[in-house]
Motif scaffolding. Structure first.
Motif, PDB file in Angstrom:
ATOM      1  N   GLY A  10      50.745  42.757  32.476  1.00  0.00           N
ATOM      2  CA  GLY A  10      49.353  43.197  32.467  1.00  0.00           C
ATOM      3  C   GLY A  10      49.099  43.861  31.124  1.00  0.00           C
ATOM      4  O   GLY A  10      49.909  43.740  30.184  1.00  0.00           O
ATOM      5  N   ILE A  11      48.013  44.610  31.019  1.00  0.00           N
ATOM      6  CA  ILE A  11      47.687  45.218  29.724  1.00  0.00           C
ATOM      7  C   ILE A  11      48.796  46.163  29.265  1.00  0.00           C
ATOM      8  O   ILE A  11      49.148  46.200  28.080  1.00  0.00           O
ATOM      9  CB  ILE A  11      46.306  45.923  29.755  1.00  0.00           C
ATOM     10  N   GLY A  13      52.216  46.198  29.995  1.00  0.00           N
ATOM     11  CA  GLY A  13      53.405  45.474  29.550  1.00  0.00           C
ATOM     12  C   GLY A  13      53.142  44.685  28.275  1.00  0.00           C
ATOM     13  O   GLY A  13      53.979  44.642  27.367  1.00  0.00           O
ATOM     14  N   ALA A  31      57.337  37.962  33.309  1.00  0.00           N
ATOM     15  CA  ALA A  31      55.947  37.792  33.748  1.00  0.00           C
ATOM     16  C   ALA A  31      55.913  37.005  35.055  1.00  0.00           C
ATOM     17  O   ALA A  31      56.471  35.908  35.134  1.00  0.00           O
ATOM     18  CB  ALA A  31      55.147  37.060  32.678  1.00  0.00           C
ATOM     19  N   GLU A  32      55.249  37.576  36.033  1.00  0.00           N
ATOM     20  CA  GLU A  32      55.147  36.895  37.328  1.00  0.00           C
ATOM     21  C   GLU A  32      54.379  35.580  37.197  1.00  0.00           C
ATOM     22  O   GLU A  32      54.753  34.567  37.784  1.00  0.00           O
ATOM     23  CB  GLU A  32      54.420  37.839  38.303  1.00  0.00           C
ATOM     24  N   LEU A  33      53.310  35.605  36.386  1.00  0.00           N
ATOM     25  CA  LEU A  33      52.398  34.454  36.330  1.00  0.00           C
ATOM     26  C   LEU A  33      52.291  33.888  34.921  1.00  0.00           C
ATOM     27  O   LEU A  33      52.293  34.641  33.936  1.00  0.00           O
ATOM     28  CB  LEU A  33      50.992  34.882  36.783  1.00  0.00           C
ATOM     29  N   ASN A  45      40.057  42.898  38.178  1.00  0.00           N
ATOM     30  CA  ASN A  45      39.360  44.159  37.904  1.00  0.00           C
ATOM     31  C   ASN A  45      38.127  43.829  37.060  1.00  0.00           C
ATOM     32  O   ASN A  45      37.915  42.659  36.704  1.00  0.00           O
ATOM     33  CB  ASN A  45      40.281  45.149  37.156  1.00  0.00           C
ATOM     34  N   VAL A 126      59.983  39.558  39.548  1.00  0.00           N
ATOM     35  CA  VAL A 126      61.238  40.318  39.550  1.00  0.00           C
ATOM     36  C   VAL A 126      61.238  41.205  40.798  1.00  0.00           C
ATOM     37  O   VAL A 126      60.224  41.831  41.116  1.00  0.00           O
ATOM     38  CB  VAL A 126      61.325  41.193  38.275  1.00  0.00           C
ATOM     39  N   ALA A 145      54.601  46.673  36.474  1.00  0.00           N
ATOM     40  CA  ALA A 145      54.218  45.585  37.386  1.00  0.00           C
ATOM     41  C   ALA A 145      53.008  45.923  38.250  1.00  0.00           C
ATOM     42  O   ALA A 145      52.810  45.319  39.305  1.00  0.00           O
ATOM     43  CB  ALA A 145      55.416  45.216  38.253  1.00  0.00           C
ATOM     44  N   ARG A 147      50.205  47.747  40.760  1.00  0.00           N
ATOM     45  CA  ARG A 147      50.191  48.567  41.979  1.00  0.00           C
ATOM     46  C   ARG A 147      51.039  47.998  43.109  1.00  0.00           C
ATOM     47  O   ARG A 147      50.935  48.443  44.244  1.00  0.00           O
ATOM     48  CB  ARG A 147      48.745  48.708  42.477  1.00  0.00           C
ATOM     49  N   ILE A 170      35.658  49.943  47.189  1.00  0.00           N
ATOM     50  CA  ILE A 170      35.287  49.327  45.916  1.00  0.00           C
ATOM     51  C   ILE A 170      34.804  47.900  46.146  1.00  0.00           C
ATOM     52  O   ILE A 170      35.465  47.117  46.831  1.00  0.00           O
ATOM     53  CB  ILE A 170      36.516  49.304  44.977  1.00  0.00           C
ATOM     54  N   LEU A 213      30.072  47.031  39.588  1.00  0.00           N
ATOM     55  CA  LEU A 213      31.131  47.699  40.348  1.00  0.00           C
ATOM     56  C   LEU A 213      30.470  48.775  41.203  1.00  0.00           C
ATOM     57  O   LEU A 213      29.897  49.726  40.669  1.00  0.00           O
ATOM     58  CB  LEU A 213      32.158  48.324  39.396  1.00  0.00           C
ATOM     59  N   LEU A 270      35.895  41.134  44.084  1.00  0.00           N
ATOM     60  CA  LEU A 270      37.055  41.922  44.514  1.00  0.00           C
ATOM     61  C   LEU A 270      36.551  43.057  45.394  1.00  0.00           C
ATOM     62  O   LEU A 270      35.672  43.818  44.985  1.00  0.00           O
ATOM     63  CB  LEU A 270      37.771  42.482  43.276  1.00  0.00           C
ATOM     64  N   GLY A 308      42.081  53.393  34.045  1.00  0.00           N
ATOM     65  CA  GLY A 308      43.426  52.851  34.291  1.00  0.00           C
ATOM     66  C   GLY A 308      43.974  51.973  33.175  1.00  0.00           C
ATOM     67  O   GLY A 308      45.088  52.192  32.682  1.00  0.00           O
TER      68      GLY A 308
HETATM   69  C1  LIG Z   1      37.598  47.033  40.310  1.00  0.00           C
HETATM   70  C2  LIG Z   1      38.408  47.652  39.214  1.00  0.00           C
HETATM   71  C3  LIG Z   1      37.784  48.032  38.041  1.00  0.00           C
HETATM   72  C4  LIG Z   1      38.512  48.636  37.029  1.00  0.00           C
HETATM   73  N1  LIG Z   1      37.863  49.030  35.903  1.00  0.00           N
HETATM   74  C5  LIG Z   1      38.561  49.619  34.917  1.00  0.00           C
HETATM   75  C6  LIG Z   1      37.905  49.997  33.714  1.00  0.00           C
HETATM   76  O1  LIG Z   1      36.691  49.822  33.547  1.00  0.00           O
HETATM   77  N2  LIG Z   1      38.650  50.546  32.722  1.00  0.00           N
HETATM   78  C7  LIG Z   1      39.989  50.783  32.881  1.00  0.00           C
HETATM   79  O2  LIG Z   1      40.618  51.316  31.959  1.00  0.00           O
HETATM   80  N3  LIG Z   1      40.632  50.428  34.013  1.00  0.00           N
HETATM   81  C8  LIG Z   1      39.959  49.850  35.019  1.00  0.00           C
HETATM   82  N4  LIG Z   1      40.606  49.476  36.165  1.00  0.00           N
HETATM   83  C9  LIG Z   1      42.053  49.746  36.294  1.00  0.00           C
HETATM   84  C10 LIG Z   1      42.887  48.690  35.579  1.00  0.00           C
HETATM   85  O3  LIG Z   1      42.577  47.412  36.068  1.00  0.00           O
HETATM   86  C11 LIG Z   1      44.364  48.970  35.775  1.00  0.00           C
HETATM   87  O4  LIG Z   1      44.621  50.334  35.612  1.00  0.00           O
HETATM   88  C12 LIG Z   1      45.186  48.189  34.756  1.00  0.00           C
HETATM   89  O5  LIG Z   1      44.969  46.810  34.917  1.00  0.00           O
HETATM   90  C13 LIG Z   1      46.657  48.528  34.901  1.00  0.00           C
HETATM   91  O6  LIG Z   1      47.393  47.756  34.007  1.00  0.00           O
HETATM   92  P1  LIG Z   1      48.922  47.461  34.293  1.00  0.00           P
HETATM   93  O7  LIG Z   1      49.405  46.643  33.155  1.00  0.00           O
HETATM   94  O8  LIG Z   1      49.622  48.714  34.609  1.00  0.00           O
HETATM   95  O9  LIG Z   1      48.943  46.635  35.658  1.00  0.00           O
HETATM   96  P2  LIG Z   1      48.282  45.257  36.035  1.00  0.00           P
HETATM   97  O10 LIG Z   1      47.062  44.994  35.268  1.00  0.00           O
HETATM   98  O11 LIG Z   1      48.185  45.262  37.527  1.00  0.00           O
HETATM   99  O12 LIG Z   1      49.369  44.184  35.597  1.00  0.00           O
HETATM  100  C14 LIG Z   1      50.596  44.089  36.253  1.00  0.00           C
HETATM  101  C15 LIG Z   1      51.224  42.745  35.919  1.00  0.00           C
HETATM  102  O13 LIG Z   1      52.517  42.700  36.509  1.00  0.00           O
HETATM  103  C16 LIG Z   1      52.691  41.470  37.180  1.00  0.00           C
HETATM  104  N5  LIG Z   1      53.635  41.690  38.263  1.00  0.00           N
HETATM  105  C17 LIG Z   1      53.406  42.265  39.456  1.00  0.00           C
HETATM  106  N6  LIG Z   1      54.531  42.285  40.181  1.00  0.00           N
HETATM  107  C18 LIG Z   1      55.490  41.715  39.418  1.00  0.00           C
HETATM  108  C19 LIG Z   1      56.865  41.454  39.630  1.00  0.00           C
HETATM  109  N7  LIG Z   1      57.443  41.776  40.774  1.00  0.00           N
HETATM  110  N8  LIG Z   1      57.561  40.841  38.645  1.00  0.00           N
HETATM  111  C20 LIG Z   1      56.953  40.503  37.464  1.00  0.00           C
HETATM  112  N9  LIG Z   1      55.647  40.734  37.223  1.00  0.00           N
HETATM  113  C21 LIG Z   1      54.935  41.339  38.190  1.00  0.00           C
HETATM  114  C22 LIG Z   1      51.302  41.082  37.651  1.00  0.00           C
HETATM  115  O14 LIG Z   1      51.210  39.685  37.847  1.00  0.00           O
HETATM  116  C23 LIG Z   1      50.443  41.562  36.478  1.00  0.00           C
HETATM  117  O15 LIG Z   1      50.349  40.576  35.494  1.00  0.00           O
HETATM  118  C24 LIG Z   1      39.902  48.859  37.191  1.00  0.00           C
HETATM  119  C25 LIG Z   1      40.543  48.454  38.359  1.00  0.00           C
HETATM  120  C26 LIG Z   1      39.803  47.855  39.370  1.00  0.00           C
HETATM  121  C27 LIG Z   1      40.505  47.418  40.625  1.00  0.00           C
END
Ligand SMILES: Cc1cc2nc3c(=O)[nH]c(=O)nc-3n(C[C@H](O)[C@H](O)[C@H](O)COP(=O)(O)OP(=O)(O)OC[C@H]3O[C@@H](n4cnc5c(N)ncnc54)[C@H](O)[C@@H]3O)c2cc1C
Length: 430
Positions: A10-11, A13, A31-33, A45, A126, A145, A147, A170, A213, A270, A308
């Protein structure tokens, strides 16, 4: 040479992987996907990237959307507070405009960037049980990874669950048929006790659209939307959103072209809920090795203040800098120091978000918003501080802090709005 394994693209990683790649530190992304799977997936999101995140994208050379975002961005934030019959509005201009970008497109593009620059990617999910083997392969494993189930690896902070349940339901989606706010930007529409609605220029499939949203407090005047699921009845869903706009946000209903209004595609909705949770930033595996948490794994914020993804990006850079500064051995001492640096940033975003989620809205938050309506300087800093959560939390952490800030910035004595008071109050920093 030090090798880092990053689980999750995600953003968080991706920013860490690209940062390390840029500094010649070998990194493997798990990467899962694939990019194709992401592009075909559901809306994850509707994230706004604030100025500092855009600056980090620039530093990483992944600012692909700058031109498109020039006139489709969050330059201005139009704030509408509906306090009883009284609407209080102000407009704040961001020093650096934010952009709303579809993360299906965003993360698949950054993944391709990492690959094109010679990055190492291993596809597939993973499991927690795979981590000891990964920790033998790499000097440090970072779990980013999102939530999902991997969060359980990291202990919840003692003060990391301020609410026992989600504070909002939401409902977010991408819409056709809503013109952007002018001057260009987003709108934040708050009905204390009922919830919030964010309207956002959004870059997605098919180009420039609008994301809505809705953050719903059960039992409030937006509650009907909580009970309608798009996948069960798309027509009723669109009609419910339109009715909500007409009834609760008439200034937004004016921007709607009813002939084309509705969710763009079935994948672009969503609905759900999030319980804000903060976890420790590192954990020990059964083999004695330490792993770090990044992004939503360690901090889940309700999206009400759009923190987030921006926090995940900020922490990716903090973690990357920590790896460059000291990579002798990634022991508990190293992890504790890196965690402290990240928590310093995360904590402000977490506390500020949770403060604004409270029902009723805390008095000092109402006071700050009320003052912003008549004081362009306060309005401007309130809006710009979405990009600097520590600054807004410094102001809102206590009543004394808010009062001191308002006194210093010419806030003057403020009369909080009361029910039945239908004066409209506005300020603008355009
Ligand atoms: C409706 C909504 C609106 C939002 N609006 C905002 C906003 O305006 N601004 C903001 O800053 N934040 C916003 N957020 C929050 C934001 O989306 C998250 O905080 C952010 O995407 C987190 O990034 P991340 O890389 O930690 O996780 P994620 O974006 O969840 O990425 C995780 C990655 O890990 C992968 N993964 C999962 N499990 C595994 C595994 N077992 N093995 C390998 N890979 C795996 C997934 O496929 C995914 O690619 C919003 C969230 C929602 C739900």
């Amino acid at each position: 040479m030090t090798s880092i394994g990053i689980v999750g693209a995600g953003i968080g990683g991706l920013h860490l992987a690209l940062y390390l790649q840029q500094h010649d530190v070998p990194a493997t992304l798990y990467a899962e996907l694939t990019s194709q799977q992401r592009l075909a997936g559901r809306l994850p999101n509707t994230a706004v990237h604030w100025g500092p995140t855009r600056e980090r994208e620039h530093a990483l050379g992944v600012n692909h959307w700058d031109e498109q975002a020039d006139d489709w961005c969050v330059r201005h934030v139009h704030f509408y507070g509906m306090f009883g019959a009284r609407t209080m509005t102000f407009t704040g201009m961001n020093d650096v405009p934010g952009i709303g970008i579809d993360h299906r497109i965003y993360t698949s593009t950054l993944l391709e960037d990492f690959l094109a620059r010679g990055g190492d990617v291993v596809y597939g999910a993973v499991m927690v049980g795979d981590l000891p083997a990964l920790s033998d392969r790499h000097d440090l494993v970072v779990v980013s990874a999102g939530r999902g189930s991997m969060v359980e690896l990291f202990e919840r902070r003692s003060d990391g669950r301020p609410f026992t349940e989600p504070q909002r339901f939401i409902c977010t989606g991408i819409f056709d048929g809503i013109a952007p706010q002018q001057p260009i930007g987003s709108s934040i529409n708050v009905i204390p006790g009922s919830g919030e609605l964010f309207q956002l220029p959004f870059l997605t499939f098919g180009g420039r659209k609008t994301a809505l949203l809705t953050e719903i407090i059960p039992g409030g005047q937006l509650d009907e939307l909580r009970t309608v699921r798009y996948e069960q009845d798309p027509v009723r869903f669109n009609a419910t959103v339109l009715r909500m706009l007409r009834t609760s946000f008439p200034h937004l209903a004016e921007l709607v072209d009813e002939n084309i209004f509705g969710i763009t595609r079935a994948e672009d909705v969503l609905q759900g809920a999030i319980t804000p949770t903060a976890r420790r930033g590192y954990a020990q595996l059964e083999n004695g090795k330490w792993v770090m948490a990044l992004g939503d794994v360690s901090l889940v914020n309700d999206p009400v203040l759009a923190q987030g993804a921006n926090t995940a990006s900020a922490c990716a850079f903090l973690l990357g800098e920590a790896i460059l500064a000291d990579n002798l051995v990634f022991d508990e001492m190293w992890c504790a120091r890196a965690e402290a640096r990240m928590w310093d940033y995360q904590r402000a975003a977490f506390e500020w978000t949770n403060h604004m989620l409270r029902t009723p809205l805390p008095g000092n938050a109402t006071k700050l918003i009320t003052t912003a309506c008549g004081n362009p300087e306060v309005a401007r800093s309130f809006i710009n501080n979405y990009a600097a959560p520590q600054a807004n939390w410094d102001i809102l952490a206590s009543d004394a802090r808010t009062d001191a800030y308002l006194t210093r910035h010419g806030g003057g004595p403020v009369t909080p709005p009361s029910a039945g008071d239908d004066r409209a109050t506005t300020a603008s920093t355009r």
